[in-house]
Every structure is written in structure tokens, then in C-alpha cells.
Design an enzyme around this catalytic site. Structure first.
Site, PDB file in Angstrom:
ATOM      1  N   GLU A 130       0.862  -1.185   0.000  1.00  0.00           N
ATOM      2  CA  GLU A 130       0.000   0.000   0.000  1.00  0.00           C
ATOM      3  C   GLU A 130       0.896   1.233   0.000  1.00  0.00           C
ATOM      4  O   GLU A 130       1.644   1.461   0.953  1.00  0.00           O
ATOM      5  CB  GLU A 130      -0.892  -0.027   1.239  1.00  0.00           C
ATOM      6  CG  GLU A 130      -1.905   1.101   1.305  1.00  0.00           C
ATOM      7  CD  GLU A 130      -2.778   1.007   2.559  1.00  0.00           C
ATOM      8  OE1 GLU A 130      -3.943   1.389   2.489  1.00  0.00           O
ATOM      9  OE2 GLU A 130      -2.273   0.537   3.600  1.00  0.00           O
ATOM     10  N   ILE A 131       0.851   1.993  -1.086  1.00  0.00           N
ATOM     11  CA  ILE A 131       1.650   3.214  -1.194  1.00  0.00           C
ATOM     12  C   ILE A 131       0.783   4.388  -0.757  1.00  0.00           C
ATOM     13  O   ILE A 131      -0.305   4.600  -1.297  1.00  0.00           O
ATOM     14  CB  ILE A 131       2.143   3.437  -2.639  1.00  0.00           C
ATOM     15  CG1 ILE A 131       2.972   2.241  -3.126  1.00  0.00           C
ATOM     16  CG2 ILE A 131       2.956   4.719  -2.737  1.00  0.00           C
ATOM     17  CD1 ILE A 131       3.454   2.360  -4.562  1.00  0.00           C
TER      18      ILE A 131
END
Length: 380
Positions: A130-131
Site C-alpha cells: 500500500e503506497i
């Protein structure tokens, strides 16, 4: 290191840093036993990992990822320590699971290069990253991190900043719901079986033990300090407080949590739970519990979409399936709403709201979907 990247592993002591390096050795030795790798590949990977206690060894690193405890002050120290030696164009990423990136970037002298890279445990097996974009994170920093995820063979989703972001915020609702069920007098075995019967990989109480109850408590405590106690789940907060500070039940790592973990033999639900959570007279049906567990996660996902944490329902569905194992047969946490039908899902939430509380309060987006009979993907 497996992708051919030179790695510096920095920790407080060389013993701890080398323990981290040795984890790669353990992972690779298992693959060698299965005939899926070789001793030569293991040696090559370990040669690319430098264990150290000296922050100066970070000089020359293109990307630094911190993964220290969920404490804002400790993370600030680590950020300043790394930025003192790395290049001005290098990217600094936090593997925080809950603390807002914009706030953590306050300790950075170059917030445009500060970003969130949230990995999932165990990292060598879980496919998602998850960026998280902070308010000042640049598109260049995002591009570098997308390239990095591709290089190490991970699937990224890009989300916007907010406490818990998307994955931790939504996944936590599953654990919270299980603990709330326990406090209502529902038998723990029924809770766990309902979670698995809904399609989740394991029951919510088992997940709490794996995450570690003291980490959950620490996160809840930090959230309560930052936002007020009304912004944390009261039952989960009091339960984790009890387990950590009075009972010493920290989860699997301490050998006891909601489950007992004997040195030999399978884990089992702790008989001690009945002392603190007496079983009620009439438990709900398995179907009710299954729907309850899936609904709370989907509703929170919809809130994330409405608030702009998620950029699209696709990110929400991919993140839920690859990140924490939301049942794939539904299409994902947001597609579950279409799976049920928006009007039916609205009725589900209203039913649970009356029975279990305001956490099931339907949001405006859900009400609009129910009126229009549109799917989320049609709106997207």
C-alpha cells in the site's frame, strides 16, 4: 536482495540486525529443501545484505524504508538520522500501518520525498504494498516507489493519507467486531468459525493474536491521545488494555492471547476467556455473524472511498483481497456491496446499526447507491 538490489539493514544492535538478515536465510533454506532454490542463490542473496548499527552506512541508498514501532517520536529520530547521510534526491518511506504520512513527514527536511510504503506480514509471502501519498509527496517519489514495487514483484495500490489509510483502517474493523462479539457473550468458537465460514482466512481473535495484542493496544492508545477516546473502539481498547497490562497475554509471540500456544501441539482457544467474557444465553446464527463480519469491512471501505482515501473501487477490491484476504468470491470489500445489491446492503447495515451500534451507520454514498441502484463501478 532477492531482486538483485543491494540492501543495508540497520538496527539498534548488530545482533538484532543480523537476526533480521538471518530471516532471509531461513526463508531461502525452506525453498532449497523444496527444490525451488539453490545454495548458490542463498549465498548470493546474503552477500547483498549488509547488517549494521551505523546510520552512515545508509549513504548512497536510493530508498530508505523505516519499520520501527508505531511511535511518532521514535520515527522522527529515525527519519532525521537517515536524512543526515542519504542523498537529497533519495526517497524516505515509512512502513507505518496507521500513523498519517503527512504528520510523520513533519520530521523530514524534504517532505516531497517522504512517502508511505506499507507492507504486509509475512512480507516474503504477501503480494500487496500500500503506497500512501502525504500532502507534500511528489509524483516523482511515487514513480520511484511504483518502480521499486515492480522490481521486487509486489502489487501496489496507491491511496491518500489518513489514519490507518485504507488497509489497516478497514481490516481493524474485522478484529474489533470479533472482540465486540466476545464482549456480547457470543461463544469464541462460534466467532472464529463464523469468520472462517464467511471466507476470511482465519477468525478475528486468531488475527488479533498474530498481529500482537500489545501492538493493537499501542496503536489504540496513540489514536486516543491524538484524537480522543471517542475515536477508538471502546471495547477493543479496554480488552487490549486488560490483556496487555493485567494479564500479560500479548498474542502468539508470548505464547498466550485469545488462544493458548503450547510448545508442542496445536493452538486452542483459551479456557480463561470465560472468566472475562461470560457466554450469553442465545447466540446469533452463523449466517448473521458471517454477514456482520463482511458488512462492517465493506461499509468502512465505502467510507474510505467517500472520503477520498481510496482513488477508485478497484484499489479497494484489490487491496482487500491481496492485503488481508477478504473473500475473493465477493469480488472484494467494495464489490460485496454489488454482490448483495446496494438496497439489500443498506438494509443489512440498518439492521446491524439498531442491534449493535452506530459503527454500522450507513453513509451518504451508500444511501445514494441504494436509491439509484447503480453499482460502484458504474459510478466510477
Amino acid at each position: 536482495a532477492k531482486a538483485g538490489i543491494e540492501v543495508v539493514l540497520k538496527d539498534l544492535s548488530l545482533e538484532i540486525a543480523e537476526k533480521g538478515r538471518d530471516y532471509s536465510k531461513v526463508v531461502m533454506e525452506k525453498l532449497i529443501k523444496k527444490g525451488r532454490s539453490t545454495q548458490e542463490e542463498l549465498d548470493s542473496i546474503l552477500s547483498r545484505i549488509t547488517a549494521t548499527t551505523d546510520a552512515a552506512d545508509l549513504a548512497g541508498c536510493d530508498l530508505v524504508i523505516e519499520a520501527v514501532i508505531e511511535d511518532r517520536q521514535i520515527k522522527a529520530v529515525v527519519t532525521e538520522e537517515a536524512e543526515a547521510v542519504i542523498d537529497e534526491k533519495s526517497i524516505f518511506a515509512s512502513n507505518t500501518s496507521t500513523l498519517p504520512i503527512t504528520g510523520l513527514a513533519g520530521a523530514s527536511s524534504r517532505p516531497q520525498n517522504f512517502i508511505g510504503l506499507h507492507f504486509f506480514s509475512p512480507v516474503d509471502k504477501m503480494p500487496l504494498v500500500e503506497i500512501i501519498m502525504g500532502e507534500k509527496t511528489s509524483q516523482e517519489a511515487l514513480a520511484h516507489c511504483l518502480d521499486y514495487c515492480q522490481a521486487i514483484g509486489k502489487t501496489p495500490i496507491v491511496v491518500n493519507d489518513g489514519r490507518g489509510f485504507y488497509t489497516s483502517r478497514v481490516f481493524t474493523t474485522y478484529i474489533n467486531e470479533g472482540i465486540n462479539c466476545l464482549s456480547e457473550g457470543i461463544p469464541p468458537a462460534l466467532i472464529e468459525n463464523a469468520g472462517k465460514a464467511s471466507g476470511m482466512p482465519v477468525g478475528p481473535l486468531a488475527v488479533a493474536d498474530e498481529v500482537s495484542i500489545d501492538l493493537m493496544y499501542h496503536i489504540l492508545k496513540q489514536t486516543a491521545e491524538d484524537l480522543g477516546k471517542e475515536n477508538v473502539d471502546e471495547i477493543t481498547y479496554s480488552t487490549t488494555d486488560l490483556f496487555v497490562n493485567k494479564l500479560g497475554r500479548l498474542g502468539r509471540k508470548s505464547g498466550k492471547g485469545f488462544y493458548e500456544y503450547p510448545e508442542s501441539g496445536e493452538k486452542y482457544l483459551s479456557p480463561e476467556l470465560s472468566q472475562y467474557f461470560p457466554i450469553g444465553d442465545i447466540p446469533p446464527t452463523l449466517e448473521e455473524l458471517k454477514k456482520r463480519f463482511l458488512s462492517i469491512q465493506s461499509l468502512e471501505s465505502l467510507r474510505c472511498l467517500e472520503e477520498g482515501i481510496l482513488n477508485s473501487p478497484r484499489d479497494g477490491d484489490i487491496g482487500s483481497i491481496l492485503g488481508w484476504g477478504y473473500p475473493a468470491y465477493t469480488g472484494g470489500a467494495l464489490s460485496y456491496i454489488d454482490y448483495r445489491g446496494p438496497a439489500n446492503f443498506l438494509e443489512d447495515c440498518q439492521h446491524f446499526q439498531k442491534k449493535y451500534g452506530e459503527r454500522f451507520n450507513p453513509n451518504k454514498l451508500l444511501k445514494n447507491l441504494a436509491k439509484s441502484s447503480e453499482s460502484l463501478y458504474q459510478k466510477d
